[in-house]
Design a protein around this motif. Structure first.
Motif, PDB file in Angstrom:
ATOM      1  N   ALA A  71      15.076  12.051  -0.116  1.00  0.00           N
ATOM      2  CA  ALA A  71      15.346  11.574   1.117  1.00  0.00           C
ATOM      3  C   ALA A  71      14.620  10.497   1.391  1.00  0.00           C
ATOM      4  O   ALA A  71      13.520  10.212   0.933  1.00  0.00           O
ATOM      5  N   LEU A  72      15.167   9.272   1.795  1.00  0.00           N
ATOM      6  CA  LEU A  72      14.350   7.961   2.241  1.00  0.00           C
ATOM      7  C   LEU A  72      14.813   7.597   3.859  1.00  0.00           C
ATOM      8  O   LEU A  72      15.833   7.636   4.170  1.00  0.00           O
ATOM      9  N   VAL A  73      13.706   7.116   4.333  1.00  0.00           N
ATOM     10  CA  VAL A  73      13.689   6.685   5.771  1.00  0.00           C
ATOM     11  C   VAL A  73      12.986   5.453   5.792  1.00  0.00           C
ATOM     12  O   VAL A  73      11.874   5.458   5.328  1.00  0.00           O
ATOM     13  N   LEU A  74      13.657   4.394   6.468  1.00  0.00           N
ATOM     14  CA  LEU A  74      13.105   3.180   6.867  1.00  0.00           C
ATOM     15  C   LEU A  74      12.899   3.025   8.050  1.00  0.00           C
ATOM     16  O   LEU A  74      13.632   3.326   9.115  1.00  0.00           O
ATOM     17  N   ARG A  79       0.880  -1.030  -0.056  1.00  0.00           N
ATOM     18  CA  ARG A  79       0.146   0.172   0.029  1.00  0.00           C
ATOM     19  C   ARG A  79       0.778   1.231   0.068  1.00  0.00           C
ATOM     20  O   ARG A  79       1.833   1.434   0.689  1.00  0.00           O
ATOM     21  N   ALA A  80       0.403   2.117  -0.695  1.00  0.00           N
ATOM     22  CA  ALA A  80       1.157   3.478  -0.795  1.00  0.00           C
ATOM     23  C   ALA A  80       0.358   4.684  -0.664  1.00  0.00           C
ATOM     24  O   ALA A  80      -1.053   4.368  -1.041  1.00  0.00           O
ATOM     25  N   THR A  81       0.821   5.596  -0.103  1.00  0.00           N
ATOM     26  CA  THR A  81      -0.150   6.899   0.155  1.00  0.00           C
ATOM     27  C   THR A  81       0.851   8.048  -0.189  1.00  0.00           C
ATOM     28  O   THR A  81       2.087   8.063   0.246  1.00  0.00           O
ATOM     29  N   LEU A  82       0.305   9.225  -0.536  1.00  0.00           N
ATOM     30  CA  LEU A  82       0.912  10.272  -0.947  1.00  0.00           C
ATOM     31  C   LEU A  82       0.604  11.248  -0.007  1.00  0.00           C
ATOM     32  O   LEU A  82      -0.609  11.522   0.498  1.00  0.00           O
ATOM     33  N   ALA A  83       1.518  12.281   0.347  1.00  0.00           N
ATOM     34  CA  ALA A  83       1.011  13.371   1.328  1.00  0.00           C
ATOM     35  C   ALA A  83       1.869  14.444   0.841  1.00  0.00           C
ATOM     36  O   ALA A  83       3.112  15.029   1.259  1.00  0.00           O
ATOM     37  N   PRO A  84       1.197  15.238  -0.268  1.00  0.00           N
ATOM     38  CA  PRO A  84       1.601  16.388  -0.901  1.00  0.00           C
ATOM     39  C   PRO A  84       1.650  17.718   0.281  1.00  0.00           C
ATOM     40  O   PRO A  84       0.696  17.694   1.240  1.00  0.00           O
ATOM     41  N   SER A  85       2.522  18.575   0.175  1.00  0.00           N
ATOM     42  CA  SER A  85       2.690  19.534   0.820  1.00  0.00           C
ATOM     43  C   SER A  85       1.284  20.363   0.713  1.00  0.00           C
ATOM     44  O   SER A  85       1.038  21.267   1.840  1.00  0.00           O
ATOM     45  N   ALA A  86       0.889  20.661  -0.439  1.00  0.00           N
ATOM     46  CA  ALA A  86      -0.048  21.706  -0.469  1.00  0.00           C
ATOM     47  C   ALA A  86      -1.673  20.768  -0.163  1.00  0.00           C
ATOM     48  O   ALA A  86      -2.721  21.437  -0.495  1.00  0.00           O
ATOM     49  N   ALA A  87      -1.565  19.376   0.235  1.00  0.00           N
ATOM     50  CA  ALA A  87      -3.060  18.893   0.393  1.00  0.00           C
ATOM     51  C   ALA A  87      -3.204  18.592   1.695  1.00  0.00           C
ATOM     52  O   ALA A  87      -2.255  18.364   2.745  1.00  0.00           O
ATOM     53  N   ASP A  88      -4.404  18.787   2.305  1.00  0.00           N
ATOM     54  CA  ASP A  88      -4.614  18.508   3.564  1.00  0.00           C
ATOM     55  C   ASP A  88      -4.942  17.083   4.136  1.00  0.00           C
ATOM     56  O   ASP A  88      -4.551  16.643   5.304  1.00  0.00           O
ATOM     57  N   GLU A  89      -5.108  16.068   2.866  1.00  0.00           N
ATOM     58  CA  GLU A  89      -5.408  14.716   3.514  1.00  0.00           C
ATOM     59  C   GLU A  89      -4.557  13.949   2.523  1.00  0.00           C
ATOM     60  O   GLU A  89      -3.911  14.481   1.531  1.00  0.00           O
ATOM     61  N   ARG A  90      -4.272  12.764   2.708  1.00  0.00           N
ATOM     62  CA  ARG A  90      -3.349  11.866   2.275  1.00  0.00           C
ATOM     63  C   ARG A  90      -4.051  11.320   1.043  1.00  0.00           C
ATOM     64  O   ARG A  90      -5.282  11.218   1.024  1.00  0.00           O
ATOM     65  N   LEU A 142       8.465   2.775   4.636  1.00  0.00           N
ATOM     66  CA  LEU A 142       9.512   3.245   4.021  1.00  0.00           C
ATOM     67  C   LEU A 142       8.730   4.628   3.321  1.00  0.00           C
ATOM     68  O   LEU A 142       7.709   4.683   2.969  1.00  0.00           O
ATOM     69  N   TRP A 143       9.497   5.727   3.815  1.00  0.00           N
ATOM     70  CA  TRP A 143       9.193   7.036   3.388  1.00  0.00           C
ATOM     71  C   TRP A 143       9.999   7.481   2.641  1.00  0.00           C
ATOM     72  O   TRP A 143      11.294   7.625   2.688  1.00  0.00           O
ATOM     73  N   ILE A 144       9.378   8.222   1.435  1.00  0.00           N
ATOM     74  CA  ILE A 144      10.547   8.576   0.207  1.00  0.00           C
ATOM     75  C   ILE A 144       9.812   9.929  -0.018  1.00  0.00           C
ATOM     76  O   ILE A 144       8.663  10.399  -0.341  1.00  0.00           O
ATOM     77  N   GLU A 149       4.602   7.279   1.360  1.00  0.00           N
ATOM     78  CA  GLU A 149       4.734   6.075   2.211  1.00  0.00           C
ATOM     79  C   GLU A 149       4.359   4.885   1.614  1.00  0.00           C
ATOM     80  O   GLU A 149       3.169   4.799   1.156  1.00  0.00           O
ATOM     81  N   LEU A 150       5.154   3.918   2.070  1.00  0.00           N
ATOM     82  CA  LEU A 150       5.029   2.597   1.375  1.00  0.00           C
ATOM     83  C   LEU A 150       5.104   1.537   2.541  1.00  0.00           C
ATOM     84  O   LEU A 150       5.876   1.770   3.567  1.00  0.00           O
TER      85      LEU A 150
END
Length: 255
Positions: free
Chosen positions: A141-144, A26-37, A95-97, A78-79
């Motif tokens: 940047a990537l964080v696991l 499952r993947a979700t996007l968190a754009p800086s300009a959006a209030d929701e994922r 995993l956050w990219i 986010e994966l």
């Protein structure tokens, strides 16, 4: 496991990150300009850490990306790595990219869709340029984060790593243990620390370095890694190492 106990050998953070990316969970996007994922229709993580995401052409994120300076939108993908067996806490790792999500011209999007299809064939890619838009995130940047800890992963290390050789077959192995070989899982429990005995033991993960168990207690969960005597690459080597963990002296003496 006490603080003084050495941690069992495990894949590197870069290898674990590549494995999560390859599993395509499952993947979700968190754009800086959006209030929701946002949940994309489809996503693919490239070897360089870039992420292609498919969205409906009319999605607000698509319009926002086009309207942003340089056509790029700061975004985090986010994966989630979910266990292939039903657990009360199914996510094994994240995993956050983070990077820049870029809107693409129709020509660029179609060329990228062909590239994605080579790795992940999906008929929904045929909608690119019609009812769907393909965007691309350039990683910064990537964080696991998983049971082994939380680690930043350098993009170069991510690109150089390869997914675990059992990534594609892991789900089948674990489901087989869960459904048909609860006796094996029970036998593996003898390796658990005394304080974890008595909990509900479930198969959690499998890689070239060992097998992971989830111990579900009344009010908490614990993940435990049982290490193989050596890293494995083939199903034959894997079967042998599992038998060693089960305490089969004949097979153990053959190596």
């Amino acid at each position: 496991m006490t603080a003084s106990t050495p941690r069992p050998p495990a894949p590197s953070p870069a290898e674990r990150a590549r494995t999560i990316a390859a599993l395509g969970g499952r993947a979700t996007l968190a754009p800086s300009a959006a209030d929701e994922r946002v949940t994309p229709v489809l996503h693919h993580v490239h070897a360089d850490g870039g992420v292609s995401v498919l969205l409906p052409a009319a999605h607000p994120v698509v319009a926002t990306a086009w309207q942003s300076p340089r056509g790029e939108l700061a975004t985090m993908v986010e994966l989630a790595d979910a266990a292939p067996v039903p657990l009360r806490e199914p996510v094994r790792g994240l995993l956050w990219i983070s990077g820049w999500l870029r809107a693409l011209t129709d020509e660029q999007a179609r060329a990228l869709a062909v590239e994605v299809a080579e790795h992940r064939p999906d008929p929904r890619l045929l909608d690119v340029g019609h009812t769907a838009a393909l965007l691309h995130l350039t990683p910064a940047a990537l964080v696991l984060a998983d049971a082994e800890g939380t680690h930043p992963v350098r993009i170069g290390d991510f690109s150089a790593a390869t997914p675990d050789p059992f990534a594609a077959s892991e789900a089948g192995w674990l489901r087989h243990l869960e459904l048909s070989h609860t006796d094996v899982v029970g036998a593996l429990s003898r390796h658990l620390p005394d304080e974890l005995r008595g909990g509900h033991v479930r198969p959690l993960g499998l890689d070239r370095f060992g097998i992971r168990l989830r111990v579900e207690s009344v009010d908490t969960d614990h993940d435990v890694r049982l290490a193989f005597t050596r890293p494995v690459r083939t199903n034959e080597e894997l079967g042998l190492e599992l038998r060693k963990l089960l305490g089969c002296p004949f097979l153990a003496a053959q190596t």
